[in-house]
Design a protein around this motif. Structure first.
Motif, PDB file in Angstrom:
ATOM      1  N   GLN A  85       0.600  -0.808  -0.316  1.00  0.00           N
ATOM      2  CA  GLN A  85      -0.185  -0.039   0.208  1.00  0.00           C
ATOM      3  C   GLN A  85       1.412   1.700   0.075  1.00  0.00           C
ATOM      4  O   GLN A  85       2.064   1.256   0.603  1.00  0.00           O
ATOM      5  CB  GLN A  85      -1.065   0.047   1.182  1.00  0.00           C
ATOM      6  CG  GLN A  85      -1.544  -1.205   0.995  1.00  0.00           C
ATOM      7  CD  GLN A  85      -2.890  -1.778   0.163  1.00  0.00           C
ATOM      8  OE1 GLN A  85      -3.759  -0.283  -0.285  1.00  0.00           O
ATOM      9  NE2 GLN A  85      -3.003  -2.574  -0.334  1.00  0.00           N
ATOM     10  N   LEU A  86       0.428   2.222  -0.515  1.00  0.00           N
ATOM     11  CA  LEU A  86       1.214   3.708  -0.935  1.00  0.00           C
ATOM     12  C   LEU A  86       0.492   4.665   0.449  1.00  0.00           C
ATOM     13  O   LEU A  86       1.160   5.528   0.347  1.00  0.00           O
ATOM     14  CB  LEU A  86       0.871   3.910  -2.082  1.00  0.00           C
ATOM     15  CG  LEU A  86       1.282   3.577  -3.595  1.00  0.00           C
ATOM     16  CD1 LEU A  86       1.137   4.333  -4.413  1.00  0.00           C
ATOM     17  CD2 LEU A  86       3.144   3.295  -3.020  1.00  0.00           C
ATOM     18  N   LEU A  87      -0.801   4.155   0.901  1.00  0.00           N
ATOM     19  CA  LEU A  87      -1.034   4.689   1.845  1.00  0.00           C
ATOM     20  C   LEU A  87      -1.334   3.605   3.653  1.00  0.00           C
ATOM     21  O   LEU A  87      -1.274   2.636   3.839  1.00  0.00           O
ATOM     22  CB  LEU A  87      -1.949   5.533   1.987  1.00  0.00           C
ATOM     23  CG  LEU A  87      -1.747   6.767   1.020  1.00  0.00           C
ATOM     24  CD1 LEU A  87      -3.651   6.826   0.533  1.00  0.00           C
ATOM     25  CD2 LEU A  87      -1.722   7.616   1.582  1.00  0.00           C
ATOM     26  N   VAL A  88      -1.068   4.024   4.905  1.00  0.00           N
ATOM     27  CA  VAL A  88      -0.567   3.853   6.285  1.00  0.00           C
ATOM     28  C   VAL A  88      -1.848   4.622   7.216  1.00  0.00           C
ATOM     29  O   VAL A  88      -1.963   5.756   7.610  1.00  0.00           O
ATOM     30  CB  VAL A  88       0.192   3.733   6.910  1.00  0.00           C
ATOM     31  CG1 VAL A  88       0.242   3.362   7.742  1.00  0.00           C
ATOM     32  CG2 VAL A  88       1.784   2.564   6.251  1.00  0.00           C
ATOM     33  N   GLN A  89      -2.924   3.728   7.787  1.00  0.00           N
ATOM     34  CA  GLN A  89      -4.095   4.641   8.046  1.00  0.00           C
ATOM     35  C   GLN A  89      -3.458   3.878   9.241  1.00  0.00           C
ATOM     36  O   GLN A  89      -3.209   2.630   9.806  1.00  0.00           O
ATOM     37  CB  GLN A  89      -5.064   3.829   7.465  1.00  0.00           C
ATOM     38  CG  GLN A  89      -6.515   4.807   7.165  1.00  0.00           C
ATOM     39  CD  GLN A  89      -7.298   4.168   7.209  1.00  0.00           C
ATOM     40  OE1 GLN A  89      -7.507   2.959   6.315  1.00  0.00           O
ATOM     41  NE2 GLN A  89      -8.457   4.827   7.783  1.00  0.00           N
ATOM     42  N   ALA A  90      -3.251   4.897  10.457  1.00  0.00           N
ATOM     43  CA  ALA A  90      -3.274   4.709  12.188  1.00  0.00           C
ATOM     44  C   ALA A  90      -4.521   6.127  12.529  1.00  0.00           C
ATOM     45  O   ALA A  90      -4.197   7.682  11.865  1.00  0.00           O
ATOM     46  CB  ALA A  90      -1.519   5.551  11.876  1.00  0.00           C
ATOM     47  N   GLU A  91      -4.651   6.008  13.899  1.00  0.00           N
ATOM     48  CA  GLU A  91      -5.159   6.710  14.735  1.00  0.00           C
ATOM     49  C   GLU A  91      -6.572   7.343  13.802  1.00  0.00           C
ATOM     50  O   GLU A  91      -6.031   8.789  14.276  1.00  0.00           O
ATOM     51  CB  GLU A  91      -4.314   7.784  14.992  1.00  0.00           C
ATOM     52  CG  GLU A  91      -3.625   6.589  16.364  1.00  0.00           C
ATOM     53  CD  GLU A  91      -2.725   7.889  17.389  1.00  0.00           C
ATOM     54  OE1 GLU A  91      -2.986   8.752  17.476  1.00  0.00           O
ATOM     55  OE2 GLU A  91      -2.277   7.151  18.397  1.00  0.00           O
ATOM     56  N   GLY A  92      -6.966   6.925  13.026  1.00  0.00           N
ATOM     57  CA  GLY A  92      -8.201   7.413  12.278  1.00  0.00           C
ATOM     58  C   GLY A  92      -7.494   8.575  10.857  1.00  0.00           C
ATOM     59  O   GLY A  92      -8.367   9.118  10.593  1.00  0.00           O
ATOM     60  N   SER A  93      -5.928   8.619  10.809  1.00  0.00           N
ATOM     61  CA  SER A  93      -5.605   9.536   9.919  1.00  0.00           C
ATOM     62  C   SER A  93      -4.933   9.032   8.712  1.00  0.00           C
ATOM     63  O   SER A  93      -4.564   7.422   9.267  1.00  0.00           O
ATOM     64  CB  SER A  93      -4.857   9.984  10.360  1.00  0.00           C
ATOM     65  OG  SER A  93      -4.906  11.727   9.690  1.00  0.00           O
ATOM     66  N   PHE A  94      -4.422   9.408   7.612  1.00  0.00           N
ATOM     67  CA  PHE A  94      -2.931   8.948   6.329  1.00  0.00           C
ATOM     68  C   PHE A  94      -1.771   9.264   6.616  1.00  0.00           C
ATOM     69  O   PHE A  94      -1.911  10.540   7.014  1.00  0.00           O
ATOM     70  CB  PHE A  94      -3.971   9.079   5.475  1.00  0.00           C
ATOM     71  CG  PHE A  94      -5.527   7.662   4.849  1.00  0.00           C
ATOM     72  CD1 PHE A  94      -4.966   6.820   4.806  1.00  0.00           C
ATOM     73  CD2 PHE A  94      -7.216   8.458   5.425  1.00  0.00           C
ATOM     74  CE1 PHE A  94      -6.550   5.671   3.616  1.00  0.00           C
ATOM     75  CE2 PHE A  94      -7.443   7.896   4.851  1.00  0.00           C
ATOM     76  CZ  PHE A  94      -7.950   6.823   4.565  1.00  0.00           C
ATOM     77  N   PHE A  95      -1.169   8.882   6.729  1.00  0.00           N
ATOM     78  CA  PHE A  95       0.231   9.087   6.401  1.00  0.00           C
ATOM     79  C   PHE A  95       0.662   8.208   5.051  1.00  0.00           C
ATOM     80  O   PHE A  95       0.741   7.335   4.644  1.00  0.00           O
ATOM     81  CB  PHE A  95       0.860   8.405   7.636  1.00  0.00           C
ATOM     82  CG  PHE A  95       0.709   8.997   8.860  1.00  0.00           C
ATOM     83  CD1 PHE A  95       0.448   9.929   9.058  1.00  0.00           C
ATOM     84  CD2 PHE A  95      -0.807   8.630   9.529  1.00  0.00           C
ATOM     85  CE1 PHE A  95       0.768  10.866  10.552  1.00  0.00           C
ATOM     86  CE2 PHE A  95      -1.067   9.352  10.937  1.00  0.00           C
ATOM     87  CZ  PHE A  95      -0.403   9.799  11.131  1.00  0.00           C
ATOM     88  N   ARG A  96       1.909   8.607   4.714  1.00  0.00           N
ATOM     89  CA  ARG A  96       2.714   8.376   3.733  1.00  0.00           C
ATOM     90  C   ARG A  96       4.278   8.487   4.148  1.00  0.00           C
ATOM     91  O   ARG A  96       4.519   9.386   4.649  1.00  0.00           O
ATOM     92  CB  ARG A  96       2.492   8.503   2.485  1.00  0.00           C
ATOM     93  CG  ARG A  96       1.310   9.741   1.702  1.00  0.00           C
ATOM     94  CD  ARG A  96       3.355  10.492   1.467  1.00  0.00           C
ATOM     95  NE  ARG A  96       2.640  12.427   1.686  1.00  0.00           N
ATOM     96  CZ  ARG A  96       2.223  12.106   0.794  1.00  0.00           C
ATOM     97  NH1 ARG A  96       1.450  11.912  -0.090  1.00  0.00           N
ATOM     98  NH2 ARG A  96       1.348  13.835   0.624  1.00  0.00           N
ATOM     99  N   LEU A  97       5.221   7.888   3.205  1.00  0.00           N
ATOM    100  CA  LEU A  97       6.186   7.980   3.682  1.00  0.00           C
ATOM    101  C   LEU A  97       7.093   7.303   2.261  1.00  0.00           C
ATOM    102  O   LEU A  97       6.950   6.645   1.269  1.00  0.00           O
ATOM    103  CB  LEU A  97       7.045   6.485   4.628  1.00  0.00           C
ATOM    104  CG  LEU A  97       8.162   6.113   4.898  1.00  0.00           C
ATOM    105  CD1 LEU A  97       8.267   7.333   6.445  1.00  0.00           C
ATOM    106  CD2 LEU A  97       8.867   5.101   5.119  1.00  0.00           C
ATOM    107  N   SER A  98       7.968   8.604   2.288  1.00  0.00           N
ATOM    108  CA  SER A  98       9.100   8.689   1.013  1.00  0.00           C
ATOM    109  C   SER A  98      10.254   9.208   1.059  1.00  0.00           C
ATOM    110  O   SER A  98      11.046   9.281   2.415  1.00  0.00           O
ATOM    111  CB  SER A  98       8.441  10.419   0.155  1.00  0.00           C
ATOM    112  OG  SER A  98       7.282  10.412   0.691  1.00  0.00           O
TER     113      SER A  98
END
Ligand code: GN1
Ligand code: MG
Length: 354
Positions: A85-98
């Motif tokens: 996945q290109l996005l991670v969901q944590a604590e109701g929010s979306f994150f991404r790492l580059s």
């Protein structure tokens, strides 16, 4: 929170340090440093980007396309998690790492015209490399983002609903915005009559979205969320909005706002260096309009937010959004005064080109 996110990418959280990075108004950004690797982590503001998956889909498509067509082009697309996945969901929010591009830096202020040239060259190069991609394959990560007609109707709605006190405080700014409705009329014509083509556009060409090396050469562009179909006036216009004046949109002393014609010249030359052969006659005609379009739209957006009670842009003091709007209005005024100089600059540069 960081623990679960890093683990999703197979990274051991104990081996990484996380520190705040950057100064954007919308997304939150961190630098994640380990012994061997450095990353950029971003939390996507879902109040603004209602569908983060659209961002991920666009970046995936573009990364694949660019890898094939221009393998040496640096495109800082997000990394995939262990489960792809290109996005991670944590604590109701979306994150991404580059990946953090080694040896790169960003700057918040332009001190040299060469920085404006380099930035314009990079944004032009990006649109140029993607000129043959069918823009309909891209999703609208922020629908109607730079739709000036819509921004004007939002302004009118805000004005109709605003408390009397805010309207009185903003009287001058309101009157100035109304006085320049013709800027929006031209946009309406451009979009309705399809006067210029939709292209792959970055939509946020501030100088701190360009990566530089230590020697002031540009390496690439970042902050890729608003990449979507759009008009070149968005990218060129936002460069004019943010590079021409020494003071930025936060400046409260309006006397400090100025226009630096040599920076206009650098933007034109840099953008044309890649896009020169691709711009249509109409686009070339609209080059100077681009600046008016973006400066005016930003004035309208700040003023609308002030009238709405500051619900979009974070504010640090009372009247902050109104001051930002007045700042942009002053810049617009100076820009319009400088238009004859800009015409001259373009003529000179065009005749000096081989
Ligand atoms: C926002 O978050 P930042 O600073 O990159 C805004 C831009 C405005 C800018 C004004 C998604 O960008 O459109 O030009 O503030 N982005 C969004 O500072 O609304
Ligand atoms: Mg941004």
């Amino acid at each position: 929170m960081f623990k679960a996110i890093l683990q999703a990418y197979g990274l051991n959280p104990q081996l990484y340090q996380v520190e705040t990075l950057g100064s954007g108004l919308i997304n939150r950004t961190w630098k994640v440093t380990g012994d061997a690797n450095v990353f950029v982590l971003q939390q996507i503001n879902t109040n603004v980007f209602a569908n983060p998956q659209h961002i991920a889909d666009n970046l995936h498509l573009l990364a694949d396309y660019l890898k094939e067509k221009s393998p040496n082009y640096l495109f800082a697309a997000p990394l995939a998690t262990l489960d792809g996945q290109l996005l991670v969901q944590a604590e109701g929010s979306f994150f991404r790492l580059s990946p953090f591009v080694a040896g790169s830096k960003t700057v918040d202020y332009l001190t040299k015209t060469s920085q404006a040239y380099e930035a314009a060259r990079q944004f032009g190069k990006f649109t140029f490399l993607l000129r043959e991609l069918d823009v309909n394959q891209l999703k609208y990560t922020l629908p109607n983002f730079h739709d000036l007609s819509l921004r004007i109707s939002q302004f009118k709605q805000a004005l109709a609903k605003a408390p009397q006190q805010r309207k009185v405080e903003a009287e001058y700014a309101i009157q100035q915005v109304q006085q320049h409705f013709t800027i929006a009329d031209l946009y309406e014509q451009i979009s309705k009559d399809k006067l210029i083509p939709l292209r792959v556009i970055h939509h946020d060409t501030k100088i701190n979205n360009v990566l530089f090396d230590d020697g002031d050469n540009s390496l690439g562009i970042i902050d890729l969320d608003t990449i979507m179909p759009g008009y070149f006036i968005s990218d060129v216009g936002d460069m004019m909005r943010t590079y021409l004046a020494e003071a930025n949109e936060e400046e409260q002393d309006m006397d400090k706002i100025d226009i630096r014609p040599n920076f206009f010249s650098a933007i034109y030359a840099g953008y044309i260096s890649h896009m020169g052969g691709s711009l249509t006659t109409k686009e070339r005609e609209l080059f100077i309009y681009a600046g008016k379009f973006m400066i005016y739209m930003q004035a309208v957006r700040f003023l609308t937010d002030f009238l709405n009670g500051d619900i979009y842009y974070p504010v640090k003091y009372d009247g902050h959004n109104l001051t930002r709007a007045k700042n942009q209005i002053k810049l617009l005024e100076l820009y319009i005064q400088a238009e004859p100089d800009f015409v001259q600059i373009i003529n000179v540069l065009n005749t000096s080109q081989p």
